[in-house]
Design a protein around this motif. Structure first.
Motif, PDB file in Angstrom:
ATOM      1  N   UNK A   9       1.039  -1.578   0.244  1.00  0.00           N
ATOM      2  CA  UNK A   9      -0.140  -0.314  -0.078  1.00  0.00           C
ATOM      3  C   UNK A   9       0.844   1.395  -0.104  1.00  0.00           C
ATOM      4  N   UNK A  10       1.672   0.813   0.709  1.00  0.00           N
ATOM      5  CA  UNK A  10       2.909   2.519   0.443  1.00  0.00           C
ATOM      6  C   UNK A  10       3.410   2.763  -0.473  1.00  0.00           C
ATOM      7  N   UNK A  11       4.192   1.621  -1.069  1.00  0.00           N
ATOM      8  CA  UNK A  11       3.832   1.639  -2.689  1.00  0.00           C
ATOM      9  C   UNK A  11       2.900   2.321  -3.766  1.00  0.00           C
ATOM     10  N   UNK A  12       2.270   1.519  -3.434  1.00  0.00           N
ATOM     11  CA  UNK A  12       0.903   2.089  -4.637  1.00  0.00           C
ATOM     12  C   UNK A  12       0.259   3.198  -4.225  1.00  0.00           C
ATOM     13  N   UNK A  13       0.398   3.943  -3.288  1.00  0.00           N
ATOM     14  CA  UNK A  13       0.639   5.729  -2.611  1.00  0.00           C
ATOM     15  C   UNK A  13       0.634   6.231  -3.087  1.00  0.00           C
TER      16      UNK A  13
END
Length: 470
Positions: free
Chosen positions: A420-424
């Motif tokens: 999720x961190x990479x997605x955002x």
């Protein structure tokens, strides 16, 4: 259909702070009388900030208003020393003895307590009623002598203030500092207890059949009838949008605040993840471990406002055993992690060019501050209406939920944290869309108070007319 004040299709309404007014209908023609407005927040940092901003807003609107900020001695002292108020704003302190209610002495804020003590603290605040009654009696008598009006603006968790207002026949409003959607859903759950009438994992709300709630978004303890009665007094009455109200008290150490900003200056634009779960909560030890592992796997620099895990005193010294061996030291040496063990200058962090995302519990103050800075959100709700705030933020396109459910029900997985961190924050379609969408919301928020024709300025004007036309 959901009432238009809380419709998921009316995006401009989600970042509103609401004033709920308990008065007859407004007439078209009116004369704005001199008002004595009594501001009374709940004894919690996040609530007090909103009321501090409201008091300043009302004073700036009309300097002829008499405004009195009511709280307990500790909060009065904090607000007085903050230099946030005009010298024209008055203060009134109510005596509070938490030790008489099984709480630690000198406990005047939720931030001083374990989560398991929150309900006892709520009940203890009822002991403020006699002193508040005496104060309003004097204020109402003085107002009657001078032909002026009195208006009480209280917190939703101080429902007994309605009884005082009725006793002295003065105006009473509730200042609700949540999102409209989150507040409406949470109130409906309190009033109707729909989860007790079905065994299904998903269920609808009676007033809003299109809104579906999952059991993982509920706390395990049952809601008490006393709370339900307090909220019921505030329903079926006019609502005035006057937000967003940003800022307020910040007890962060000036020295540490400087260190944080200097650390942020070392990093590229939009590269740092900011992590905070609010002013009065933490997460469980196992959740903390998974989050730490996920952060390390993400390879993104971060600032983490970290407190002892759930179940420990939030004011205790942080122990190394709650982190993987050598984790904090390693992150500091690599300049990948900055750990804040007290208060952080949140607005300064969110507005810094190096901050790229906010992993948040999604309390509404934090949401407003993040969106006002154009920072997308990673949602990990802890309690209250926070899961429902996440729902609407996801629908708006400014948030991704990393942990489903709250508190005891929530599961944090290191792999999902990293993903999720990479997605955002990454250079991908989803991340680019969220960053652009967040900036659009920021621009809408900044227009709310641009001039007298804008939505929030109109809302405040309508509210002041309303309470003057009784």
């Amino acid at each position: 259909m959901i009432d238009p004040y809380i419709s998921p299709n009316t995006s401009r309404i989600y970042f509103r702070v609401r004033l709920i007014q308990n008065s007859p209908k407004m007439e078209n023609n009116f004369f704005l009388k001199v008002l004595h407005i009594v501001i009374f927040p709940y004894l919690a940092h996040g609530h007090i900030n909103g009321f501090v901003n409201l008091a300043s807003l009302l004073h700036n609107r009309n300097s002829n208003f008499t405004i009195t900020f009511v709280s307990t001695p500790h909060h009065i002292q904090s607000v007085r020393s903050s230099s946030l108020f005009s010298s024209a704003i008055r203060f009134h302190s109510l005596p509070f003895f938490p030790e008489l209610h099984g709480l630690p002495p000198n406990t005047e804020s939720l931030a001083d307590l374990k989560v398991s003590q929150f309900v006892s603290f709520l009940h203890a605040t009822k002991s403020l009623q006699p002193a508040f009654d005496d104060f309003i009696s004097a204020v109402a008598f003085d107002a009657a002598s001078h032909g002026t009006k009195v208006a009480i603006v209280s917190d939703i968790f101080l429902g007994w203030t309605v009884e005082v207002a009725r006793k002295y026949r003065v105006s009473h409003s509730v200042f609700l500092t949540t999102s409209c959607y989150g507040g409406a859903v949470f109130l409906s759950l309190w009033i109707n207890l729909p989860h007790t009438k079905t065994t299904s994992q998903r269920f609808s709300l009676p007033e809003y059949p299109d809104v579906r709630i999952h059991r993982s978004q509920l706390r395990k303890e049952e809601l008490e009838q006393k709370w339900i009665d307090m909220v019921a007094k505030s329903l079926q009455i006019p609502i005035f949008p006057i937000g967003p109200l940003i800022g307020g008290l910040n007890p962060a150490s000036p020295t540490e605040a400087t260190e944080i900003i200097e650390w942020l200056d070392l990093h590229p634009p939009a590269s740092v993840l900011y992590i905070s779960f609010g002013s009065q909560n933490s997460i469980q030890k196992n959740q903390m471990l998974e989050l730490e592992l996920g952060l390390e796997a993400s390879r993104r620099p971060f600032i983490w406002v970290i407190r002892p895990p759930l179940g420990f005193n939030v004011k205790d010294e942080f122990k190394d055993e709650w982190l993987p061996a050598g984790f904090e030291k390693r992150m500091k040496e690599e300049k990948r992690g900055f750990f804040v063990h007290g208060w952080a200058p949140q607005i300064a962090i969110l507005s810094h060019k190096s901050t790229g995302a906010f992993l948040s519990h999604c309390g509404w103050n934090s949401v407003l501050e993040s969106l006002n800075s154009g920072i997308p959100i990673i949602g990990s709700p802890i309690g209250g209406e926070q899961p429902f705030n996440v729902t609407i933020l996801v629908e708006l396109g400014v948030c991704v939920e990393v942990a489903r459910g709250i508190m005891e029900n929530s599961e944090v997985e290191k792999e999902k944290v990293a993903d999720v961190v990479e997605m955002v924050m990454g250079d991908n379609e989803k991340g680019r869309f969220m960053r652009e969408r967040t900036k659009e919301i920021r621009d809408v928020m900044k227009k709310a108070w641009k001039d007298e024709s804008c939505s929030s300025a109109k809302g405040l004007a309508e509210y002041l007319k309303f309470i003057n036309c009784r």
